[in-house]
Motif scaffolding. Structure first.
Motif, PDB file in Angstrom:
ATOM      1  N   LYS A 157      23.643   7.618  21.370  1.00  0.00           N
ATOM      2  CA  LYS A 157      22.626   6.646  21.780  1.00  0.00           C
ATOM      3  C   LYS A 157      22.473   5.585  20.690  1.00  0.00           C
ATOM      4  N   ARG A 158      22.418   6.015  19.432  1.00  0.00           N
ATOM      5  CA  ARG A 158      22.266   5.072  18.320  1.00  0.00           C
ATOM      6  C   ARG A 158      23.468   4.119  18.255  1.00  0.00           C
ATOM      7  N   LEU A 159      24.653   4.640  18.568  1.00  0.00           N
ATOM      8  CA  LEU A 159      25.855   3.784  18.530  1.00  0.00           C
ATOM      9  C   LEU A 159      25.840   2.768  19.671  1.00  0.00           C
ATOM     10  N   ARG A 160      25.354   3.216  20.848  1.00  0.00           N
ATOM     11  CA  ARG A 160      25.261   2.263  21.979  1.00  0.00           C
ATOM     12  C   ARG A 160      24.312   1.130  21.615  1.00  0.00           C
ATOM     13  N   ASN A 161      23.183   1.479  21.000  1.00  0.00           N
ATOM     14  CA  ASN A 161      22.224   0.443  20.599  1.00  0.00           C
ATOM     15  C   ASN A 161      22.812  -0.462  19.518  1.00  0.00           C
ATOM     16  N   ALA A 162      23.651   0.122  18.666  1.00  0.00           N
ATOM     17  CA  ALA A 162      24.198  -0.636  17.536  1.00  0.00           C
ATOM     18  C   ALA A 162      25.022  -1.831  18.012  1.00  0.00           C
ATOM     19  N   THR A 163      25.731  -1.670  19.134  1.00  0.00           N
ATOM     20  CA  THR A 163      26.573  -2.763  19.632  1.00  0.00           C
ATOM     21  C   THR A 163      25.715  -3.994  19.916  1.00  0.00           C
ATOM     22  N   GLY A 164      24.571  -3.777  20.574  1.00  0.00           N
ATOM     23  CA  GLY A 164      23.658  -4.887  20.878  1.00  0.00           C
ATOM     24  C   GLY A 164      23.055  -5.471  19.605  1.00  0.00           C
ATOM     25  N   GLU A 165      22.736  -4.598  18.662  1.00  0.00           N
ATOM     26  CA  GLU A 165      22.106  -5.064  17.417  1.00  0.00           C
ATOM     27  C   GLU A 165      23.095  -5.899  16.603  1.00  0.00           C
ATOM     28  N   LEU A 166      24.340  -5.426  16.547  1.00  0.00           N
ATOM     29  CA  LEU A 166      25.358  -6.167  15.766  1.00  0.00           C
ATOM     30  C   LEU A 166      25.610  -7.548  16.355  1.00  0.00           C
ATOM     31  N   ALA A 167      25.495  -7.642  17.687  1.00  0.00           N
ATOM     32  CA  ALA A 167      25.732  -8.934  18.343  1.00  0.00           C
ATOM     33  C   ALA A 167      24.664  -9.961  17.959  1.00  0.00           C
ATOM     34  N   ARG A 168      23.550  -9.482  17.389  1.00  0.00           N
ATOM     35  CA  ARG A 168      22.447 -10.391  17.055  1.00  0.00           C
ATOM     36  C   ARG A 168      22.365 -10.717  15.565  1.00  0.00           C
ATOM     37  N   LYS A 169      23.353 -10.289  14.805  1.00  0.00           N
ATOM     38  CA  LYS A 169      23.206 -10.410  13.344  1.00  0.00           C
ATOM     39  C   LYS A 169      23.070 -11.853  12.861  1.00  0.00           C
ATOM     40  N   ASP A 170      23.686 -12.798  13.607  1.00  0.00           N
ATOM     41  CA  ASP A 170      23.631 -14.185  13.137  1.00  0.00           C
ATOM     42  C   ASP A 170      22.255 -14.839  13.336  1.00  0.00           C
ATOM     43  N   GLU A 171      21.342 -14.108  14.000  1.00  0.00           N
ATOM     44  CA  GLU A 171      19.970 -14.630  14.122  1.00  0.00           C
ATOM     45  C   GLU A 171      19.230 -14.522  12.792  1.00  0.00           C
ATOM     46  N   PHE A 172      19.784 -13.737  11.864  1.00  0.00           N
ATOM     47  CA  PHE A 172      19.065 -13.487  10.612  1.00  0.00           C
ATOM     48  C   PHE A 172      19.573 -14.394   9.497  1.00  0.00           C
ATOM     49  N   THR A 173      18.686 -14.654   8.535  1.00  0.00           N
ATOM     50  CA  THR A 173      19.011 -15.642   7.506  1.00  0.00           C
ATOM     51  C   THR A 173      20.198 -15.202   6.660  1.00  0.00           C
ATOM     52  N   HIS A 174      20.229 -13.911   6.308  1.00  0.00           N
ATOM     53  CA  HIS A 174      21.320 -13.427   5.462  1.00  0.00           C
ATOM     54  C   HIS A 174      21.941 -12.183   6.098  1.00  0.00           C
ATOM     55  N   VAL A 175      23.258 -12.129   6.091  1.00  0.00           N
ATOM     56  CA  VAL A 175      23.967 -10.931   6.534  1.00  0.00           C
ATOM     57  C   VAL A 175      24.675 -10.360   5.314  1.00  0.00           C
ATOM     58  N   VAL A 176      24.397  -9.088   5.024  1.00  0.00           N
ATOM     59  CA  VAL A 176      25.004  -8.440   3.859  1.00  0.00           C
ATOM     60  C   VAL A 176      25.829  -7.264   4.368  1.00  0.00           C
ATOM     61  N   ILE A 177      27.116  -7.250   4.024  1.00  0.00           N
ATOM     62  CA  ILE A 177      27.984  -6.144   4.470  1.00  0.00           C
ATOM     63  C   ILE A 177      27.844  -4.988   3.471  1.00  0.00           C
ATOM     64  N   ASN A 178      27.480  -3.837   3.998  1.00  0.00           N
ATOM     65  CA  ASN A 178      27.340  -2.669   3.113  1.00  0.00           C
ATOM     66  C   ASN A 178      28.648  -1.885   3.075  1.00  0.00           C
ATOM     67  N   ASP A 179      29.648  -2.453   2.347  1.00  0.00           N
ATOM     68  CA  ASP A 179      30.893  -1.685   2.184  1.00  0.00           C
ATOM     69  C   ASP A 179      30.852  -0.906   0.883  1.00  0.00           C
ATOM     70  N   GLU A 180      29.970  -1.334  -0.015  1.00  0.00           N
ATOM     71  CA  GLU A 180      29.822  -0.621  -1.301  1.00  0.00           C
ATOM     72  C   GLU A 180      28.368  -0.827  -1.718  1.00  0.00           C
ATOM     73  N   LEU A 181      27.680   0.303  -1.935  1.00  0.00           N
ATOM     74  CA  LEU A 181      26.215   0.267  -2.069  1.00  0.00           C
ATOM     75  C   LEU A 181      25.702  -0.667  -3.164  1.00  0.00           C
ATOM     76  N   GLN A 182      26.252  -0.510  -4.361  1.00  0.00           N
ATOM     77  CA  GLN A 182      25.759  -1.301  -5.496  1.00  0.00           C
ATOM     78  C   GLN A 182      25.910  -2.801  -5.219  1.00  0.00           C
ATOM     79  N   GLY A 183      27.098  -3.165  -4.702  1.00  0.00           N
ATOM     80  CA  GLY A 183      27.386  -4.570  -4.419  1.00  0.00           C
ATOM     81  C   GLY A 183      26.458  -5.115  -3.337  1.00  0.00           C
TER      82      GLY A 183
END
Ligand code: 5GP
Length: 198
Positions: A157-183
């Protein structure tokens, strides 16, 4: 330089690592002497093993939650993956009045509402969308399964919701990719400082 107390909204899909990013970001903010607090949400979700009431969430019955809604105690509230979550206004206003910024960990619908309310009330706000690296859904699936806190049907269920949420990421001022926590936390800190000290 003077800092303006600001709502720092951190959003993104379930499993992206918002809590870890926030924990690291808060340590960095402490080191830099940036006065802030964390908004502890209310939820009707059952506590997971290790979660502490009043620290991770205020765990409420549905009846208590609905009463808080009717008394207009929430800045925003939303149904997320079958449970209710809400951000209380009073503690946030109190922190802002004391000059402390407030970090919110909320879902995409909640973040959208908070942005509108903040605009109407003239509250300074910065929003950051935490996104997974590619392949996005596969990474989220691995992280949610690795966390081991939710049964498979809840993860789906969380993954199904994630698809819709990811499609909206450009509505936000900053997008930060969490590929490495510290960075990822460092990037968030840079954006936060640029906003707080503008
Ligand atoms: P979890 O059940 O995994 O702790 O949280 C599920 C989702 O609810 C996460 O995306 C989290 O950011 C979001 N969430 C937590 N607190 C709130 C809140 O007060 N309001 C809203 N709208 N979402 C929240």
């Amino acid at each position: 330089m003077k800092m303006k107390a600001t709502l720092i909204v951190i959003t993104g899909p379930s499993g992206v690592g918002k809590q870890s990013v926030i924990k690291t970001l808060r340590q960095m903010m402490d080191k830099e002497g940036i006065s802030h607090t964390f908004s502890v949400s209310s939820t009707t979700r059952q506590p997971r093993p290790g979660e502490v009431g009043g620290v991770d969430y205020h765990f409420r019955t549905l009846r208590d939650f609905e009463e808080m809604v009717s008394w207009q105690q929430f800045l925003e509230h939303a149904k997320v993956h079958d449970n209710y979550y809400g951000t209380e206004i009073a503690p946030i206003q109190q922190s802002l009045d004391c000059g402390e910024s407030v970090i919110l960990d909320i879902d995409v619908q909640g973040a959208t509402t908070v942005r509108q309310v903040a605009r109407d009330r003239n509250m300074p706000l910065i929003d950051l969308f935490i996104a997974p690296p590619f392949p996005e859904i596969e990474i989220l699936r691995r992280r949610l399964q690795g966390r081991g806190t939710d049964p498979e049907h809840v993860i789906e269920k969380r993954l199904r919701n994630a698809t819709g949420e990811l499609a909206r990421k450009d509505e936000f001022t900053h997008v930060v990719i969490n590929d490495e926590l510290q960075g990822a936390a460092e990037q968030c800190l840079r954006h936060v400082k640029a906003c707080l000290f503008a």
